[in-house]
Scaffold this active site. Sequence first.
Site, PDB file in Angstrom:
ATOM      1  N   LEU C  46      -1.173  -0.084 -13.907  1.00 55.48           N
ATOM      2  CA  LEU C  46      -1.331   1.061 -14.040  1.00 55.48           C
ATOM      3  C   LEU C  46      -0.153   2.177 -14.638  1.00 55.48           C
ATOM      4  O   LEU C  46       0.887   1.952 -14.154  1.00 55.48           O
ATOM      5  CB  LEU C  46      -2.045   1.743 -12.694  1.00 55.48           C
ATOM      6  CG  LEU C  46      -3.309   0.936 -12.097  1.00 55.48           C
ATOM      7  CD1 LEU C  46      -3.849   1.648 -10.999  1.00 55.48           C
ATOM      8  CD2 LEU C  46      -4.244   0.641 -13.216  1.00 55.48           C
ATOM      9  N   GLY C  91      -1.588  -3.484 -11.150  1.00 51.58           N
ATOM     10  CA  GLY C  91      -2.569  -3.701 -12.003  1.00 51.58           C
ATOM     11  C   GLY C  91      -2.712  -4.448 -12.997  1.00 51.58           C
ATOM     12  O   GLY C  91      -3.689  -5.238 -13.389  1.00 51.58           O
ATOM     13  N   ASN C 113       2.273  -5.826  -5.835  1.00 53.46           N
ATOM     14  CA  ASN C 113       3.398  -5.116  -4.951  1.00 53.46           C
ATOM     15  C   ASN C 113       3.224  -3.634  -4.753  1.00 53.46           C
ATOM     16  O   ASN C 113       4.206  -2.948  -4.546  1.00 53.46           O
ATOM     17  CB  ASN C 113       4.603  -5.078  -6.086  1.00 53.46           C
ATOM     18  CG  ASN C 113       4.375  -4.511  -7.215  1.00 53.46           C
ATOM     19  OD1 ASN C 113       3.281  -4.290  -7.878  1.00 53.46           O
ATOM     20  ND2 ASN C 113       5.596  -4.150  -7.837  1.00 53.46           N
ATOM     21  N   GLU C 114       1.990  -3.043  -4.686  1.00 50.66           N
ATOM     22  CA  GLU C 114       1.857  -1.672  -4.240  1.00 50.66           C
ATOM     23  C   GLU C 114       2.547  -1.477  -3.201  1.00 50.66           C
ATOM     24  O   GLU C 114       3.041  -0.356  -2.691  1.00 50.66           O
ATOM     25  CB  GLU C 114       0.342  -1.426  -4.199  1.00 50.66           C
ATOM     26  CG  GLU C 114      -0.583  -1.200  -5.542  1.00 50.66           C
ATOM     27  CD  GLU C 114      -0.913  -2.421  -6.187  1.00 50.66           C
ATOM     28  OE1 GLU C 114      -0.445  -3.549  -5.438  1.00 50.66           O
ATOM     29  OE2 GLU C 114      -1.568  -2.467  -7.194  1.00 50.66           O
TER      30      GLU C 114
END
Lengths: 239, 239, 239
Positions: C46, C91, C113-114
């Site tokens: 994203l 994303g 990996n957020e």
Amino acid sequence: MNRPPVNSLNTEHLEQLHRALVRLENEKCRGMILSSSSPTVFSAGLDIREMYKPELEKARKFWRTLQDMWLKLYSTPYPTVAAIHGHAPAGGCLLALSCEYRVIVPNVKIGLNETQLGIVAPQWFQDCMRNVIGERQAEKALIAGHMFNTEQALQVGLVDEVAADKAACIARAEAFLASQANLPLLARKTVKLGFRNSTLSRLMTGREADTKIFIEYIFQPKVQKGIELYLQSLSKKSG
Amino acid sequence: MNRPPVNSLNTEHLEQLHRALVRLENEKCRGMILSSSSPTVFSAGLDIREMYKPELEKARKFWRTLQDMWLKLYSTPYPTVAAIHGHAPAGGCLLALSCEYRVIVPNVKIGLNETQLGIVAPQWFQDCMRNVIGERQAEKALIAGHMFNTEQALQVGLVDEVAADKAACIARAEAFLASQANLPLLARKTVKLGFRNSTLSRLMTGREADTKIFIEYIFQPKVQKGIELYLQSLSKKSG
Amino acid sequence: MNRPPVNSLNTEHLEQLHRALVRLENEKCRGMILSSSSPTVFSAGLDIREMYKPELEKARKFWRTLQDMWLKLYSTPYPTVAAIHGHAPAGGCLLALSCEYRVIVPNVKIGLNETQLGIVAPQWFQDCMRNVIGERQAEKALIAGHMFNTEQALQVGLVDEVAADKAACIARAEAFLASQANLPLLARKTVKLGFRNSTLSRLMTGREADTKIFIEYIFQPKVQKGIELYLQSLSKKSG
């Protein structure tokens, strides 16, 4: 855990563990290693003496204390790792399964072996195993009450790594905690609870039913007979 | 199974299997090996002739007999093991998947290959595959109707072990039963049903819908055409 | 994907992808390879600039466009394969996970990996990961926001195979599509949707709640501060 000789989990020791978990949370602990003071046993699991010739209220308290401790352990906001440098049957295996990471040493046996004792592992014990090793391997292991040796436990994913001895095991557990230390706390905790929420909720909404199953089970004469035989075999071994 | 040449499952053979399972349960059987009298085929699966130019009541009876047999097989109180010393496509694979343990010989093909035939494997066939090999591998295999060879089946966990030939396969199946023989019956059975209950319930509560899907499917003209072509290709092969 | 330099997913690029997916469906496409024009990045995920100093309506549109694109990608009737010849964080990893098959090249990093960024991966991102690598590995990876290297990704089943370079990667992706080309379309599509339906439904029934979580999250001052620091570090890197 330090309840010689084998860290068996009676009401008192479960309360100690629960208080320790609460204290760590309040102190904003950054990580916990669950380990044993015994040279050969991680934890022998539930203290079967709490189930022998039970009194209703004491037995209920024992089970609710176990539930409380586990609900806390399974949902800690801080990272948890089991340093399994000794055998971990039944409730001992549950403790290990409830941590986020597991390091084991060679020549150790670990598993939910309740079936072998004629006991059915509680649903949440089974859920923990299924969450870690998957549906198929959990079904196979739980039907047979299988105790995995170190190699099998690694191969099936029941543990994450093997370390040569106790010192190396603790060192690897510390390395896991170090790998988590710089992660943003809130995001980390939210993801963990997201994964564990359905398993936690299943027990929380079914606590009374779960307690009832335990109580009805241990009050069966044939179950008491089985426990008696088991305790006799234990005292022969140690005699 | 002994329905030459390939143990295809028609209504009559399914009824025989069902009766055998009931008898074993009544006789307090301590274990069953599901095997084949054929030298090359475990079971070719559902007898496609039962679906060709169908009559409504006969087709409904066929499907309900299959459901009954499977509900019994998947939930037996005694241990079950499939000795897969021959090919096991579609319904043959379902039989193997429904046992508790699977031993296979080299050079065998096994899988739910319905997609390749333009058929959608019923939900409970798919559930059985998912329970054994997990979500990802089941999705990949079922979308493509993949037939696993022996090495692939072992690698993905569709079978538990490989034995050199039919005799070794039966011997290993017996060894599995021996490993279960001393387990307390009630605890063992309770754990097994606990694992399998959601899959069993899904079919039991949706039996009529499942039957309706089957009936509507096979009464489609294009499906009948596909079956016709398949039967023609079979008769060419054998001709 | 061709949005230099790193195929980051802003509203406009998500709309382009969505339109391309619809067009392929209308044209009865027999298969799609999702690939990147970048030599080093599959997709950076994203576009974080869409979340920085957000306006409510634009932010809502961004998220709904992402949901729309993903609902389409995850449910395509035609086979999809990701040719991952470049890094695929967050994303970008979601896009790869949503295809039916994944080929990767050496020296690539891929993962959700957020957590590392202090963000919680949306439930449906997490569901996609769990569907591919299973409960245990997904929990471990998502808690830590782990980026898998090529070997780890193969080992854990996050990708299906490794190819030596971009050309080989595309060739293997084409080989996957070829393996699916002769399968009956309707059966294939029905099985795929059967597997993916619960994950799709979970987002469809919870779209508004999912959007609300995103909006409330990015409007938090400390989250904005985190994004600002991240963008500064990016501009330093490129500077």
